[in-house]
Design an enzyme around this catalytic site. Sequence first.
Site, PDB file in Angstrom:
ATOM      1  N   GLU A   1      -5.453   1.754  -6.997  1.00  0.00           N
ATOM      2  CA  GLU A   1      -5.906   2.881  -6.222  1.00  0.00           C
ATOM      3  C   GLU A   1      -7.307   3.590  -6.459  1.00  0.00           C
ATOM      4  O   GLU A   1      -7.623   4.297  -5.745  1.00  0.00           O
ATOM      5  CB  GLU A   1      -4.720   3.839  -6.240  1.00  0.00           C
ATOM      6  CG  GLU A   1      -3.537   3.406  -5.488  1.00  0.00           C
ATOM      7  CD  GLU A   1      -2.171   4.028  -5.725  1.00  0.00           C
ATOM      8  OE1 GLU A   1      -1.732   4.574  -5.051  1.00  0.00           O
ATOM      9  OE2 GLU A   1      -1.797   3.829  -6.808  1.00  0.00           O
TER      10      GLU A   1
ATOM     11  N   PRO B   1     -10.260 -10.282 -15.128  1.00  0.00           N
ATOM     12  CA  PRO B   1     -11.393  -9.617 -14.215  1.00  0.00           C
ATOM     13  C   PRO B   1     -11.684 -10.086 -13.047  1.00  0.00           C
ATOM     14  O   PRO B   1     -12.225  -9.708 -12.077  1.00  0.00           O
ATOM     15  CB  PRO B   1     -12.534 -10.109 -15.225  1.00  0.00           C
ATOM     16  CG  PRO B   1     -12.173 -10.276 -16.654  1.00  0.00           C
ATOM     17  CD  PRO B   1     -10.596 -10.584 -16.323  1.00  0.00           C
TER      18      PRO B   1
ATOM     19  N   LYS C   1      -4.515   0.556 -17.815  1.00  0.00           N
ATOM     20  CA  LYS C   1      -4.158   2.012 -17.058  1.00  0.00           C
ATOM     21  C   LYS C   1      -3.875   1.872 -15.558  1.00  0.00           C
ATOM     22  O   LYS C   1      -3.557   2.817 -14.928  1.00  0.00           O
ATOM     23  CB  LYS C   1      -5.746   3.081 -17.314  1.00  0.00           C
ATOM     24  CG  LYS C   1      -5.593   3.603 -18.504  1.00  0.00           C
ATOM     25  CD  LYS C   1      -6.732   4.593 -18.438  1.00  0.00           C
ATOM     26  CE  LYS C   1      -6.894   5.323 -19.797  1.00  0.00           C
ATOM     27  NZ  LYS C   1      -7.849   6.504 -19.788  1.00  0.00           N
TER      28      LYS C   1
ATOM     29  N   GLY D   1       2.175  -0.308 -11.944  1.00  0.00           N
ATOM     30  CA  GLY D   1       3.016  -1.719 -12.037  1.00  0.00           C
ATOM     31  C   GLY D   1       2.747  -2.522 -13.293  1.00  0.00           C
ATOM     32  O   GLY D   1       3.531  -2.750 -14.108  1.00  0.00           O
TER      33      GLY D   1
ATOM     34  N   THR E   1      -9.306 -10.925 -10.533  1.00  0.00           N
ATOM     35  CA  THR E   1      -8.416  -9.995  -9.734  1.00  0.00           C
ATOM     36  C   THR E   1      -8.829  -8.929  -9.700  1.00  0.00           C
ATOM     37  O   THR E   1      -8.636  -7.997  -8.649  1.00  0.00           O
ATOM     38  CB  THR E   1      -7.009 -10.413  -9.820  1.00  0.00           C
ATOM     39  OG1 THR E   1      -6.614 -10.358 -11.188  1.00  0.00           O
ATOM     40  CG2 THR E   1      -6.688 -11.859  -9.555  1.00  0.00           C
TER      41      THR E   1
ATOM     42  N   PHE F   1       0.907  -1.275   0.043  1.00  0.00           N
ATOM     43  CA  PHE F   1      -0.074  -0.039  -0.082  1.00  0.00           C
ATOM     44  C   PHE F   1       0.787   1.203   0.076  1.00  0.00           C
ATOM     45  O   PHE F   1       0.252   2.489   0.434  1.00  0.00           O
ATOM     46  CB  PHE F   1      -0.892   0.073   1.238  1.00  0.00           C
ATOM     47  CG  PHE F   1      -2.035  -1.168   1.436  1.00  0.00           C
ATOM     48  CD1 PHE F   1      -2.417  -1.639   0.363  1.00  0.00           C
ATOM     49  CD2 PHE F   1      -1.780  -1.954   2.384  1.00  0.00           C
ATOM     50  CE1 PHE F   1      -3.121  -2.787   0.528  1.00  0.00           C
ATOM     51  CE2 PHE F   1      -2.327  -3.034   2.450  1.00  0.00           C
ATOM     52  CZ  PHE F   1      -3.373  -3.585   1.515  1.00  0.00           C
TER      53      PHE F   1
ATOM     54  N   ILE G   1       2.272  -7.542  -4.869  1.00  0.00           N
ATOM     55  CA  ILE G   1       1.991  -7.160  -3.424  1.00  0.00           C
ATOM     56  C   ILE G   1       0.464  -7.767  -3.160  1.00  0.00           C
ATOM     57  O   ILE G   1      -0.062  -7.117  -1.987  1.00  0.00           O
ATOM     58  CB  ILE G   1       2.203  -5.834  -3.277  1.00  0.00           C
ATOM     59  CG1 ILE G   1       1.321  -4.865  -4.165  1.00  0.00           C
ATOM     60  CG2 ILE G   1       3.599  -5.376  -3.406  1.00  0.00           C
ATOM     61  CD1 ILE G   1       1.301  -3.575  -3.669  1.00  0.00           C
ATOM     62  N   GLY G   2      -0.090  -8.540  -3.705  1.00  0.00           N
ATOM     63  CA  GLY G   2      -1.466  -9.109  -3.466  1.00  0.00           C
ATOM     64  C   GLY G   2      -2.125  -8.963  -4.601  1.00  0.00           C
ATOM     65  O   GLY G   2      -3.512  -9.153  -4.505  1.00  0.00           O
TER      66      GLY G   2
END
Length: 708
Positions: free
Chosen positions: A662, A589, A658, A505, A591, A237, A462-463
């Site tokens: 977040e 779709p 894109k 990422g 995840t 995060f 990171i998950g």
Amino acid sequence: MTLTPTSTAAVGVPHTRVEGPEKVTGSARYAGEVPFADLAHGWLVLSTVTRGRIRSVDSASALARPGVLAVLHHGNAPHVERDVGDATSAVFQHDRVPHRGWPVALVVAETPEQARETAETLAVEYDAEPHDTAFRADHPGAYVPPDGAHVAAAVRKGDLDAALAASAVLVDARYTTPEQHHNPMEPHAATARWDDGRLELIDSNQGAAWVQGGLARMFSLDPGAVRVRSEHIGGGFGSKGLRAHQVAAVMAATLLRRPVRVVLTRRQMFSLAGYRSPTVQRVRLGAGPDGHLRALEHQGLNPTSTVHEFTEPAAATGRVLYAADAHHTAHRLVRLDVPSPTYMRAPGEAPGSFALECALDELAARLGLDPIDLRARNEPALGPVSGLPFAGRQLLDCFREGAARFGWAGRDPRPGLRREGPLLLGTGTAAACFPAGAGPSTAAVTAEADGTFTVRITAADIGTGARTALTLIAADALDVPPGRVRVRIGDSDFGPASIAGGSTGTRSWALAVTTAARDLREQLVPGAAPPPEGITARADTAAALAALPARERHSYGAQFAEVAVDTGTGEIRVRRLLGVFAAGRIVNPLTARGQFVGGMTWGLSMALHEEAARDPLSGAPVGPDLAGYHFAAHADVPAIEAHWLAPPEDDDDPVGIKGIGEIGIVGTAAAIANAVWHATGVRHRDLPLRPDRVLGATLGADAGGLGG
């Protein structure tokens, strides 16, 4: 090698995580679990004064205890370069204490129990000095920082005073958001060792190449002499960069010439892992009778530490969202004797959207306009400040789709009218946007002799499901089933690559992987088997990214919320959350939905629960654990819907991704706050929306009860 074309594309089809079986069976090793022979354990000692100097460290008594191998502090630690990135990681370099919870020593012992017991009893004497930890809007030390690498401190277009004077309707309001903490599932952990003259770090981070470069510069090493590995990461995060525990582990491993592991406790993370800084924001909006924005001003103020300057760019989101004749946005900082804040999921946009989107909702009510209609009337044709063309802006499309799915049509805009017994019901909406950037990355794809393909890239999962997404992307670029592709990540030996941060990422890594995979296909001879060592193609995307035309590229979204407010207790229950997003090409779709819903859940938590407190006298965190720091639990989360739009064709974008990590949190808190106003008729401008605040504001506005 024979390349058999697949019947359907892998990208866009739901896939379970490729590493899922490893994680659910426990065979996936996190940084604090990888076994090493002759492993020693380090435990950080944190300062108990808020500001001052270290007078002495009683290392002799500590070294006499069973199992203790070393005590590192400012008097004996190796020198490191302090001007590398975030200076909070340059530990044990001086006797100054800049805040409570600053690392003053590291105890290294044979077992973690020995290290912890000794660290908690280590005698450290201080010369305390007066300190300032109180963040307030009228702090005399507020200043405008220099422009940062990611955001300008202040941007001004047009005559603000004249535009405000010419406005028929004004909104001038102050908003506050509290300190919030990341708290990823996996605490920060690192193991350092020297292997044949080379430093190796097994770590939990958001960019192995990033940490490798920082360590090389700090310890004056050639980058090739440092290897950082981070295969599995339990959340980040924004908190998992180069920090004190990694540097301390390297120092101890260098001194002892054996592996040393340092793991942060949950309580230590509240001082050493960064956090979202509190903000005070002022928004002034001026509009004509038709809703056209003549003036938009957004000012943000946040504290920073005396060690490292960090700006929470809360005012920047308005620079993209709405057109206005005069457009002024600025950030200011206050240096305090507190730990350094840092990036936290949607830095700037999360707290900034709360202020701006609540102010837009209030303006719509004063104008007698639907909140969505007001946004449509101020939809810009070009970047409101930059003047750049947009890259696939679909904000209004998100609102149209969301309104239809949510049942927005026919909503009575008058507040405080819908009741169910003691409950008042309301609905609200807000916009979301987040930049869609990309960083240069390198990747290698190998055609193995057994007919499979291996992708190597210094990515970090990171998950988010990045490992799975890259598997699907590589499979489509090679035109083979995903089962024939193995993706290896989290190793700095694979070359430089962008970090897992800022929702950049997958977009960054996808371009490198796609380019290398397509180059490999051109090298393969149909029907011919590769040699035993395989055939490898490599790609570096720096030149391709530099050649992209200048455009304003963002993900967008529309958030909708329905709430029920208890008139007796002030408790707010979110009954429905719905978000519609325009985030480019969706790779997986399954995840992706988890990322959207997870972000919206965090936005709900931000709206109703999350609020870190500090002791007003010492500045020490109060309740620095998951018992004292409240966040949304299962019972707080209703059925959440996340939907997305198909992206428009974009010939300038080589990958069409894109970023989604977040955008889900942005605007959610504002939509909930706007729904609370619609339910009660009372505006709330301070997060979180606690029951005492709801009752207190209502009693002040209407002694007869919520909504009359």
